[in-house]
Structure formats: structure tokens, C-alpha cells
Design a protein around this motif. Structure first.
Motif, mmCIF file in Angstrom:
data_model
loop_
_atom_site.group_PDB
_atom_site.id
_atom_site.type_symbol
_atom_site.label_atom_id
_atom_site.label_comp_id
_atom_site.label_asym_id
_atom_site.label_seq_id
_atom_site.Cartn_x
_atom_site.Cartn_y
_atom_site.Cartn_z
ATOM 1 N N ALA A 119 -43.372 -47.674 42.730
ATOM 2 C CA ALA A 119 -43.380 -49.137 42.615
ATOM 3 C C ALA A 119 -44.712 -49.722 43.066
ATOM 4 O O ALA A 119 -45.257 -50.631 42.422
ATOM 5 C CB ALA A 119 -42.234 -49.717 43.443
ATOM 6 N N ARG A 120 -45.256 -49.191 44.168
ATOM 7 C CA ARG A 120 -46.548 -49.698 44.636
ATOM 8 C C ARG A 120 -47.670 -49.357 43.652
ATOM 9 O O ARG A 120 -48.581 -50.159 43.417
ATOM 10 C CB ARG A 120 -46.870 -49.118 46.017
ATOM 11 N N ALA A 121 -47.607 -48.164 43.076
ATOM 12 C CA ALA A 121 -48.650 -47.762 42.135
ATOM 13 C C ALA A 121 -48.576 -48.577 40.843
ATOM 14 O O ALA A 121 -49.602 -48.813 40.190
ATOM 15 C CB ALA A 121 -48.530 -46.277 41.829
ATOM 16 N N ALA A 122 -47.376 -49.001 40.476
ATOM 17 C CA ALA A 122 -47.211 -49.765 39.233
ATOM 18 C C ALA A 122 -47.500 -51.250 39.405
ATOM 19 O O ALA A 122 -47.614 -51.983 38.414
ATOM 20 C CB ALA A 122 -45.797 -49.564 38.699
ATOM 21 N N ALA A 123 -47.613 -51.716 40.650
ATOM 22 C CA ALA A 123 -47.833 -53.152 40.891
ATOM 23 C C ALA A 123 -49.238 -53.550 40.458
ATOM 24 O O ALA A 123 -50.224 -52.972 40.905
ATOM 25 C CB ALA A 123 -47.608 -53.469 42.364
ATOM 26 N N ARG A 124 -49.309 -54.577 39.612
ATOM 27 C CA ARG A 124 -50.589 -55.094 39.128
ATOM 28 C C ARG A 124 -50.801 -56.558 39.488
ATOM 29 O O ARG A 124 -51.823 -57.148 39.149
ATOM 30 C CB ARG A 124 -50.657 -54.955 37.602
ATOM 31 N N ALA A 125 -49.839 -57.144 40.158
ATOM 32 C CA ALA A 125 -49.908 -58.587 40.419
ATOM 33 C C ALA A 125 -51.081 -58.948 41.311
ATOM 34 O O ALA A 125 -51.742 -59.976 41.102
ATOM 35 C CB ALA A 125 -48.597 -59.055 41.056
ATOM 36 N N GLU A 126 -51.357 -58.113 42.307
ATOM 37 C CA GLU A 126 -52.437 -58.437 43.227
ATOM 38 C C GLU A 126 -53.780 -58.468 42.501
ATOM 39 O O GLU A 126 -54.610 -59.360 42.727
ATOM 40 C CB GLU A 126 -52.476 -57.427 44.373
ATOM 41 N N ILE A 127 -53.989 -57.512 41.608
ATOM 42 C CA ILE A 127 -55.240 -57.501 40.848
ATOM 43 C C ILE A 127 -55.320 -58.701 39.919
ATOM 44 O O ILE A 127 -56.367 -59.352 39.789
ATOM 45 C CB ILE A 127 -55.363 -56.183 40.055
ATOM 46 N N THR B 127 -64.733 -62.273 44.131
ATOM 47 C CA THR B 127 -65.226 -60.987 43.619
ATOM 48 C C THR B 127 -64.815 -59.840 44.549
ATOM 49 O O THR B 127 -64.363 -58.783 44.094
ATOM 50 C CB THR B 127 -66.754 -61.027 43.488
ATOM 51 N N TYR B 128 -64.968 -60.069 45.852
ATOM 52 C CA TYR B 128 -64.574 -59.032 46.812
ATOM 53 C C TYR B 128 -63.065 -58.782 46.795
ATOM 54 O O TYR B 128 -62.618 -57.647 46.992
ATOM 55 C CB TYR B 128 -65.023 -59.439 48.219
ATOM 56 N N ARG B 129 -62.299 -59.855 46.557
ATOM 57 C CA ARG B 129 -60.841 -59.686 46.528
ATOM 58 C C ARG B 129 -60.401 -58.843 45.327
ATOM 59 O O ARG B 129 -59.424 -58.086 45.411
ATOM 60 C CB ARG B 129 -60.170 -61.053 46.508
ATOM 61 N N ILE B 130 -61.111 -58.945 44.219
ATOM 62 C CA ILE B 130 -60.788 -58.084 43.073
ATOM 63 C C ILE B 130 -61.024 -56.622 43.429
ATOM 64 O O ILE B 130 -60.193 -55.747 43.151
ATOM 65 C CB ILE B 130 -61.627 -58.501 41.849
ATOM 66 N N GLU B 131 -62.142 -56.351 44.042
ATOM 67 C CA GLU B 131 -62.446 -54.976 44.435
ATOM 68 C C GLU B 131 -61.454 -54.468 45.482
ATOM 69 O O GLU B 131 -61.034 -53.299 45.446
ATOM 70 C CB GLU B 131 -63.875 -54.896 44.979
ATOM 71 N N GLN B 132 -61.055 -55.354 46.398
ATOM 72 C CA GLN B 132 -60.068 -54.976 47.415
ATOM 73 C C GLN B 132 -58.733 -54.639 46.761
ATOM 74 O O GLN B 132 -58.068 -53.668 47.149
ATOM 75 C CB GLN B 132 -59.910 -56.117 48.415
ATOM 76 N N ALA B 133 -58.317 -55.436 45.787
ATOM 77 C CA ALA B 133 -57.060 -55.176 45.088
ATOM 78 C C ALA B 133 -57.117 -53.850 44.334
ATOM 79 O O ALA B 133 -56.139 -53.093 44.292
ATOM 80 C CB ALA B 133 -56.745 -56.330 44.140
ATOM 81 N N ARG B 134 -58.249 -53.542 43.742
ATOM 82 C CA ARG B 134 -58.400 -52.270 43.032
ATOM 83 C C ARG B 134 -58.335 -51.094 43.997
ATOM 84 O O ARG B 134 -57.733 -50.051 43.684
ATOM 85 C CB ARG B 134 -59.727 -52.273 42.275
ATOM 86 N N GLU B 135 -58.956 -51.216 45.165
ATOM 87 C CA GLU B 135 -58.892 -50.136 46.155
ATOM 88 C C GLU B 135 -57.462 -49.896 46.620
ATOM 89 O O GLU B 135 -57.036 -48.748 46.783
ATOM 90 C CB GLU B 135 -59.790 -50.477 47.342
ATOM 91 N N ARG B 136 -56.715 -50.987 46.845
ATOM 92 C CA ARG B 136 -55.315 -50.833 47.251
ATOM 93 C C ARG B 136 -54.507 -50.145 46.151
ATOM 94 O O ARG B 136 -53.613 -49.344 46.439
ATOM 95 C CB ARG B 136 -54.724 -52.201 47.576
ATOM 96 N N HIS B 137 -54.837 -50.436 44.917
ATOM 97 C CA HIS B 137 -54.114 -49.792 43.815
ATOM 98 C C HIS B 137 -54.426 -48.305 43.749
ATOM 99 O O HIS B 137 -53.550 -47.468 43.492
ATOM 100 C CB HIS B 137 -54.468 -50.478 42.493
ATOM 101 N N ARG B 138 -55.700 -47.966 43.987
ATOM 102 C CA ARG B 138 -56.061 -46.546 44.010
ATOM 103 C C ARG B 138 -55.357 -45.822 45.151
ATOM 104 O O ARG B 138 -54.911 -44.678 45.000
ATOM 105 C CB ARG B 138 -57.582 -46.405 44.128
#
Length: 318
Positions: free
Chosen positions: A123-131, A173-184
Motif C-alpha cells: 500500500a505504501r509503495a502504491a501511494a502516489r498522492a504525496e508526489i 521543488t524540494y518537496r517533490i524530490e522528498q516525495a520521490r525519495e519516500r516512494h523509493r
């Protein structure tokens, strides 16, 4: 009177002579005849014991011995398989005598907790809302900066608002990168959860036959062997040879193996490995041979005899 005494003396003498002769005969019967015993040839108790195992003088032409060396046919590989994690066995899917393939599941540990963790990680890996939210914020910041820059004349307050808008754009811009790191990270956690669940499944590392089932469902598998699997499509022949033949059996040699079974079989085997040392206690060394058993007709565990075509003796190493 003198005649009677003389007659008595003669009788006593004769009696003493007879006793001496009798004693001599008795002594001759009970005392071993040493000279005759020394003249006997020194023969072994068993004439067959003079025939040495592997003596070419008593063997077939080109072979080490008439009946060969003693050997034992063993499985190519024997794997004692255990679980990769502690726990209680939920089920055992094989039994003694079953044929198994590499990667086949043999047993399953209780994995209810691991399955729940895997679902949460999925479920966490499939979450895209934060990005998506971070991207929307970034787009709004970009438009705001663009509007501020489009004004021809900026007052002091407008200039300040432009700087604030540019700062908001950087944060977005930093928040996008942060969201991507959390997704990884969520993807990695999902992989870890999947591996933890996979450890609850006990699989066979080889193609073979289940030789023994050690535990049953409901028992703890902590550090215990669950099943033993042996590979039988290729067999090993363990040969024990006297030390005097060291150097005459080498890797790559071809040997003839005769099984000591109810229906004897003659097999062709190739030497795979020879000990680099001699056992001083038994004055022997060991060699391992390989026999193809793709048809599974040769039983592992059978005793056998093996003979080699010696050919010329190998040259000594410098």
C-alpha cells in the motif's frame, strides 16, 4: 642264600632298565621334535592372503587387480534442508520418496504476520498522492512567480512578494524530490517484506528425491533439518585404494564399476578427484568417480568393485 641274593639283584636291574626305557619313550612322545619343526617351510596359514589387492601380477592384463578395488556408490549431492527463519511449521508438502525439482516448496512456516507486513508495504509503495500534491504545489508556485515577473513596474511590496514566491517555488521543488525519495524507500520496504515472507517457504535447492522427512507440521523448525534431499541423476563412486597405487589413479581416468546387487550392473565411470594425501593410519587414499544415472536405474548406497585401465604410469612431478 647267595644265589637268591644274586637273582634278586638281577631282577632289580632288569626292572630299573625297563622303567628307564619306558620313561624315555614317554618323554620322546611328549617333547616336540624341534629339529623337524625347524625343517618345515614357513607357509602362510591362508595361501590366498599372499594375493595383494591391486597386485598386477594377479590381475587381468592392464588392470590393477583381478576383482578391483572396493567402492561405494553414493548420491552426487545430499542436502539437509532447513528453514531460513525461526517459526512453527504450518505444513509439510513432501514425504520420503517424493521426487522434487529445484525451487519446489517443501514446507511452509506460519506467515500470517509477514503477509500483513507485505500488504502494508504494498500500500505504501502504491501511494502516489504525496508526489501528486507536491507537483501541484510546485506548479502553483511557478505560476505565481511568473505573474509577479510580468509586472512592468514593481513597488517595494511587489518586489518582496516576488522574492517570497520564488522561495515558495524552491520549497515546492524540494518537496517533490522528498516525495520521490519516500516512494523509493516504500519500494525497498516492499521488497524486504516480500523477502521476509519468502523465507517462510522452504524450497529444495536441487533436483532429487526426498530421502528423509525430519519434522512434521506443528513442530518448531528453529535450526532443525526439515528434510534431506539427495541428487540421483548423477552418482559418486567412493574408491579406497592402497597407498602403493598412489599416482597411478588420476583425474580423468576411466574405470569399470561392477555393482554388488541382486542383479549386478557394469557401469562406466570417470575419476573426478583424487586425494592429495595418504591416510597414514590405514595406508590408503581415496578417489571419487562420477557415474551418469539419468535413467535412475542405479541405486545409491550399493557396494561395488572398480577396476582401471592403468596404461603407462604417470611421470613423477618435479
Amino acid at each position: 642264600m647267595n644265589r637268591i641274593r644274586h637273582t634278586g639283584l638281577i631282577a632289580v636291574a632288569l626292572t630299573s632298565g625297563l622303567l628307564a626305557v619306558s620313561t624315555g619313550l614317554s618323554s620322546a612322545q611328549t617333547r616336540p621334535d624341534t629339529p623337524r619343526a625347524m625343517e618345515m617351510p614357513n607357509r602362510p596359514a591362508n595361501a590366498s592372503s599372499r594375493k595383494q589387492l591391486g597386485n598386477p601380477a594377479h590381475g587381468k592384463s592392464g588392470n590393477y587387480s583381478e576383482d578391483g578395488f572396493g567402492c561405494l556408490i553414493t548420491p552426487h549431492t545430499a542436502a539437509d534442508i532447513g528453514a531460513g527463519a525461526p517459526g512453527i511449521l504450518a505444513e509439510v508438502r513432501v514425504k520420503r520418496g517424493d521426487r522434487v525439482r529445484r525451487g519446489q516448496i517443501l514446507a511452509v512456516l506460519d506467515n500470517s504476520v509477514e503477509q500483513a507486513l507485505l500488504l502494508a508495504a504494498e500500500a505504501r509503495a502504491a501511494a502516489r498522492a504525496e508526489i501528486a500534491a507536491a507537483r501541484a504545489t510546485h506548479q502553483m508556485a511557478q505560476r505565481k512567480v511568473a505573474r509577479m515577473k510580468s509586472l512592468n513596474e514593481l513597488s517595494y511590496g511587489a518586489q518582496l512578494e516576488l522574492e517570497l514566491a520564488e522561495g515558495e517555488l524552491d520549497v515546492a521543488t524540494y518537496r517533490i524530490e522528498q516525495a520521490r525519495e519516500r516512494h523509493r524507500i516504500a519500494d525497498r520496504e516492499h521488497q524486504v517484506a516480500a523477502q521476509q515472507l519468502d523465507q517462510r517457504y522452504v524450497r529444495s535447492p536441487i533436483d532429487g528425491v526426498v530421502a528423509e522427512q525430519m519434522v512434521s507440521a506443528g513442530e518448531r523448525a528453529d535450526g532443525r533439518t526439515i528434510a534431506r534431499v539427495i541428487r540421483l541423476d548423477m552418482l559418486r563412486v567412493e574408491v579406497v585404494a592402497p597407498a602403493r597405487y598412489y599416482g597411478r589413479i588420476a583425474a580423468g581416468m576411466i574405470g569399470t564399476v561392477n555393482t554388488e546387487t541382486a542383479e549386478p550392473m557394469e557401469l562406466t565411470a570417470i575419476v573426478d578427484q583424487v586425494d592429495a594425501f595418504i591416510d597414514p593410519a590405514s595406508s590408503t587414499f581415496r578417489a571419487q568417480m562420477l557415474v551418469d544415472n539419468s535413467a535412475l536405474t542405479v541405486p545409491a548406497g550399493a557396494r561395488c568393485r572398480v577396476s582401471f585401465d592403468t596404461g603407462p604410469a604417470p611421470a613423477a612431478r618435479s
